[in-house]
Design an enzyme around this catalytic site. Structure first.
Site, PDB file in Angstrom:
ATOM      1  N   ASP A  51       0.864  -1.174   0.000  1.00  0.00           N
ATOM      2  CA  ASP A  51       0.000   0.000   0.000  1.00  0.00           C
ATOM      3  C   ASP A  51       0.908   1.234   0.000  1.00  0.00           C
ATOM      4  OD1 ASP A  51      -2.100   1.780   0.091  1.00  0.00           O
ATOM      5  OD2 ASP A  51      -3.220   0.634   1.578  1.00  0.00           O
TER       6      ASP A  51
HETATM    7  C1  NOJ Z   1      -4.074   3.843   0.098  1.00  0.00           C
HETATM    8  C2  NOJ Z   1      -5.205   2.866   0.139  1.00  0.00           C
HETATM    9  O1  NOJ Z   1      -5.164   2.145   1.357  1.00  0.00           O
HETATM   10  C3  NOJ Z   1      -5.203   1.898  -1.025  1.00  0.00           C
HETATM   11  O2  NOJ Z   1      -6.370   1.120  -0.966  1.00  0.00           O
HETATM   12  C4  NOJ Z   1      -5.099   2.638  -2.322  1.00  0.00           C
HETATM   13  O3  NOJ Z   1      -5.152   1.746  -3.404  1.00  0.00           O
HETATM   14  C5  NOJ Z   1      -3.789   3.424  -2.320  1.00  0.00           C
HETATM   15  N1  NOJ Z   1      -3.803   4.369  -1.215  1.00  0.00           N
HETATM   16  C6  NOJ Z   1      -3.579   4.186  -3.627  1.00  0.00           C
HETATM   17  O4  NOJ Z   1      -4.508   5.193  -3.735  1.00  0.00           O
END
Ligand code: NOJ
Length: 745
Positions: A273
């Site tokens: 993430d």
């Molecule tokens: C953080 C989020 O937890 C995740 O689900 C997402 O895909 C990424 N940011 C990118 O935006």
């Protein structure tokens, strides 16, 4: 290390020729933001410096992937920079949060899950993939398959709710929609199920906070949707932010290698993430950013999603001094190159901008979105058959509420490339449907509610509307009450604004925010018939409404054509058939709550575990009404006893006893009476969505075999199949009454 990666001559050749720096570059994904017009002040300075820094890295040939670019001219330009920036011509992979559509916005994921309809879900993500691929996006950070049982957690909206079986069906359907027949299918993109694993159980529902998950919850509840997504061929997995049982998920070798690769057989690439590799230091786990990179890679991460100054840049030194094995680096690079190759990016890295415009404008996509919105809505209450409303017998309709006219809220969170111009609000949908028939008066009633703390998307200019400073609350309420008094029916549209739900949008209570409850009570007090249309991504505390408002239709955040879909449901052009993908609590004090609980001491008052309130839900899991009625006959089981590996067929006749054709989601719940572990009193074990014509009866049959009965037991720390007796219930929700039993072993 488990080498499950594919070998191809091209990639062997590239790996032999790439420098260490180029290899490490492939393992890094950068944010790339072109800031939208109107982006607020106080923008994160890191983010505003991103474009220059990233373009310099592209020119150096040390970037594997970018996220957040949606303009085809930009994907082409950046792709060219990347390809020309390395002598091997390795293309970029563009990833993006394609969560419920790109230009055409579908209902939010929890809504799609409420359709209990794999076909609708697959079709929705097929459209999303087509639009994404047309603009040069190759990979969706979706589906989110985290099981969520705590409505305080804002990300409950992104998943399929509480149940591992429903979650698995929804996960697989989304992967098929995104990826098509196989990874690399034309007009399709890579699916990236997330967040591995356990993120949905955040302590107190507080986003990003630690998760303590028992082993049996982990194996029986949390992992099945991931397994289903992997079995459906998902090419990517995103690792989670939080600590899982004290070890950060993105630095956990057991989780990312032994479970993900060895137990679940995942062969694609793992991305963290955003910033989760660097976060290993924040977690007080890694000593510094370099240690974080080493531990993430060695745990099983292949690519870092980095916002700025990625931790993985430190891997070059770590390879030199032996903290990281070159074979492990090659394995990660290979996994990423394999995906680029399968997508055909070496041959065709660019998109056709004219074609992209055509695809984004395809009217068939809007029709699909409307169909999905119609199938997602859940009719929670329909006292006296108030719905559907007869458009021919209405002289005047009042549409009331702050969410009735908000285009942005109609779309829901996690959309970035939407077109407000073609978004149909609920007020517009109703007005169009009633044009030439009834007069429609629209009143906001109360100011738009606001978050106490701003949303993380506010800095990018993406917020729900707010009330102007001179908003006169008393006058607005008076006007709404007058409109309701003068109308034949009042349709009150309430809920949470889209920025009150999603990532970083947890809440400590579930009430209707702002003055909405007051508005609802004032409208009901006029004596006019009232229908409540809810816009939400989590269950809200609607105890009062559930007693005092005859019609309650949950439409979630229904998307681009939301208003048209809601109008067609309210006026009976189509009938709601959605079912709740979660147990709806009465109050926040009951969460976490879900249907698959075990029986325990003093079962005679298991429904009264609190001395002040029932511990039963307001609406059970699987609940949802339609415009007809169904009756379930006796449940039949084809064998009283089967062997341990035997299968029984459970069948039931379901009659449509109304005078309208209808759709019922027939649900089978199972209970194991005794065995190695205590098992849930009821657990969804099978379901089928069936169309039944008015007055007709359909027989629905389910096969219950070892796969439906097997579970992971903390007693043996392994999967078990018990010789035991099973109860089975079939019905329209988790309170199903039609019952039978069978013996195994
Ligand atoms: C953080 C989020 O937890 C995740 O689900 C997402 O895909 C990424 N940011 C990118 O935006």
């Amino acid at each position: 290390m488990t080498d499950t990666t594919e070998r191809t001559a091209r990639i062997d050749d590239l790996l032999a020729r790439m420098t260490t720096k180029q290899k490490v570059g492939q393992l890094i994904q950068y944010f790339y933001f072109s800031l939208p017009a109107g982006a607020g002040e106080g923008i994160d300075p890191f983010i505003s410096r991103q474009p220059q820094a990233v373009e310099a890295a592209l020119a150096e040939g040390v970037v594997g992937s970018l996220l957040f670019v949606t303009d085809p001219a930009e994907t082409n330009r950046l792709q060219k920079l990347a390809i020309e920036g390395n002598e091997h011509g390795i293309p970029l992979l563009f990833g993006f949060d394609v969560i419920h559509g790109l230009r055409t916005i579908f209902p939010v994921p929890i809504a799609l899950a409420a359709s209990w309809d794999a076909d609708t879900i697959e079709r929705a993500q097929t459209v999303a993939a087509r639009e994404a691929r047309a603009v040069g996006i190759h990979w969706a950070f979706a589906p989110m398959v985290d099981i969520a049982r705590d409505a305080r957690w804002g990300r409950i909206i992104e998943g399929a709710g509480e149940d591992p079986l429903l979650g698995s069906v929804v996960a697989a359907a989304q992967v098929r929609g995104f990826q098509g027949e196989e990874l690399g299918a034309s007009e399709h993109i890579v699916a990236g199920p997330k967040h591995f694993a356990g993120y949905g159980a955040a302590l107190g529902g507080r986003d990003y906070d630690e998760v303590d998950l028992s082993d049996q919850e982990f194996w029986n509840t949390c992992l099945p949707p991931f397994k289903a997504a992997i079995d459906a061929g998902a090419g990517n997995i995103m690792s989670a932010y939080m600590d899982l049982n004290g070890v950060p998920a993105s630095g956990n070798h057991w989780l990312l290698t032994e479970v993900l690769r060895d137990a679940l057989g995942f062969e694609g690439f793992v991305v963290t993430d955003a910033n989760a590799a660097k976060d290993l230091e924040t977690h007080h786990f890694a000593a510094d950013a370099a240690d974080a990179a080493v531990r993430a890679l060695n745990a099983g991460v292949d690519m870092e999603m980095g916002i700025f100054q990625p931790a993985f840049a430190n891997l070059i030194e770590a390879i030199d001094d032996g903290r990281v094995d070159t074979a492990r680096v090659d394995e990660a690079v290979r996994r990423i190159l394999v995906v680029k190759e399968k997508l055909g990016l070496f041959e065709q890295p660019y998109v056709d901008e004219a074609d992209a415009r055509r695809v984004l404008a395809d009217p068939a996509h809007r029709d699909e979105a409307q169909r999905a919105a119609e199938r997602s809505a859940v009719l929670l209450r329909n006292e006296g058959g108030i719905l559907p409303l007869d458009p021919d017998s209405l002289g005047s309709v009042a549409v009331i509420g702050p969410l009735a006219t908000s285009q942005r809220d109609t779309l829901g969170p996690w959309v970035f490339d939407f077109d407000l111009g073609e978004t149909v609000t609920i007020a517009e949908g109703i007005a169009t449907r009633l044009a030439g028939k009834a007069s429609v008066v629209v009143e906001q009633g109360v100011a738009e509610p606001k978050r106490t703390f701003p949303s993380m998307f506010e800095q990018f200019g993406d917020t729900s509307p707010s009330a102007p400073a001179d908003f006169d609350a008393d006058a607005a309420l008076d006007r709404a009450v007058r409109a309701a008094t003068d109308a034949d029916v009042a349709i009150v549209v309430l809920g949470e604004q889209q920025d009150m739900i999603g990532e970083n949008a947890s809440r400590s209570d579930l009430s209707l925010p702002g003055d909405q409850q007051r508005l609802l009570e004032a409208v009901v007090a006029t004596g006019t018939r009232v229908v409540l249309v809810l816009m939400n991504g989590r269950p809200l505390d609607i105890r009062w409404a559930a007693e005092n408002v005859p019609g309650i239709l949950d439409v979630w955040y229904p998307g681009t054509r939301g208003g048209s879909a809601v109008a067609s449901l309210l006026f009976g052009d189509t009938a709601p058939a959605g079912k709740l993908p979660f147990t709806w609590p009465r109050t926040v004090g009951q969460v976490p709550i879900h249907h698959a609980i075990t029986r325990s001491h003093a079962p005679q008052n298991q429904d009264k575990r609190y001395w002040n309130e029932e511990s039963t839900p307001l609406f059970p899991f699987g609940h949802g009404l339609g415009y007809t009625s169904f009756e379930y006959a006796e449940v039949r089981v084809d064998a009283e006893r089967v062997g341990l590996d035997g299968t029984v067929t459970v069948s039931v006749d379901v009659a449509n006893t109304g005078d309208r054709d209808g759709v019922e989601v027939v649900q089978l719940y199972l209970h194991q009476r005794f065995g190695t572990s205590s098992r849930p009193l009821r657990q969804l074990a099978a379901f089928e969505r069936v169309e039944i014509a008015a007055g007709q009866t359909e027989t629905v049959a389910f096969r219950i075999g070892p796969d439906e009965r097997r579970y992971w037991s903390a007693a043996t720390r392994d999967w078990v199949l018990d010789a035991t007796v099973f109860d089975v219930w079939v019905g329209g929700d988790a309170n199903a009454q039609a019952h039978a039993e069978f013996t195994v072993g």
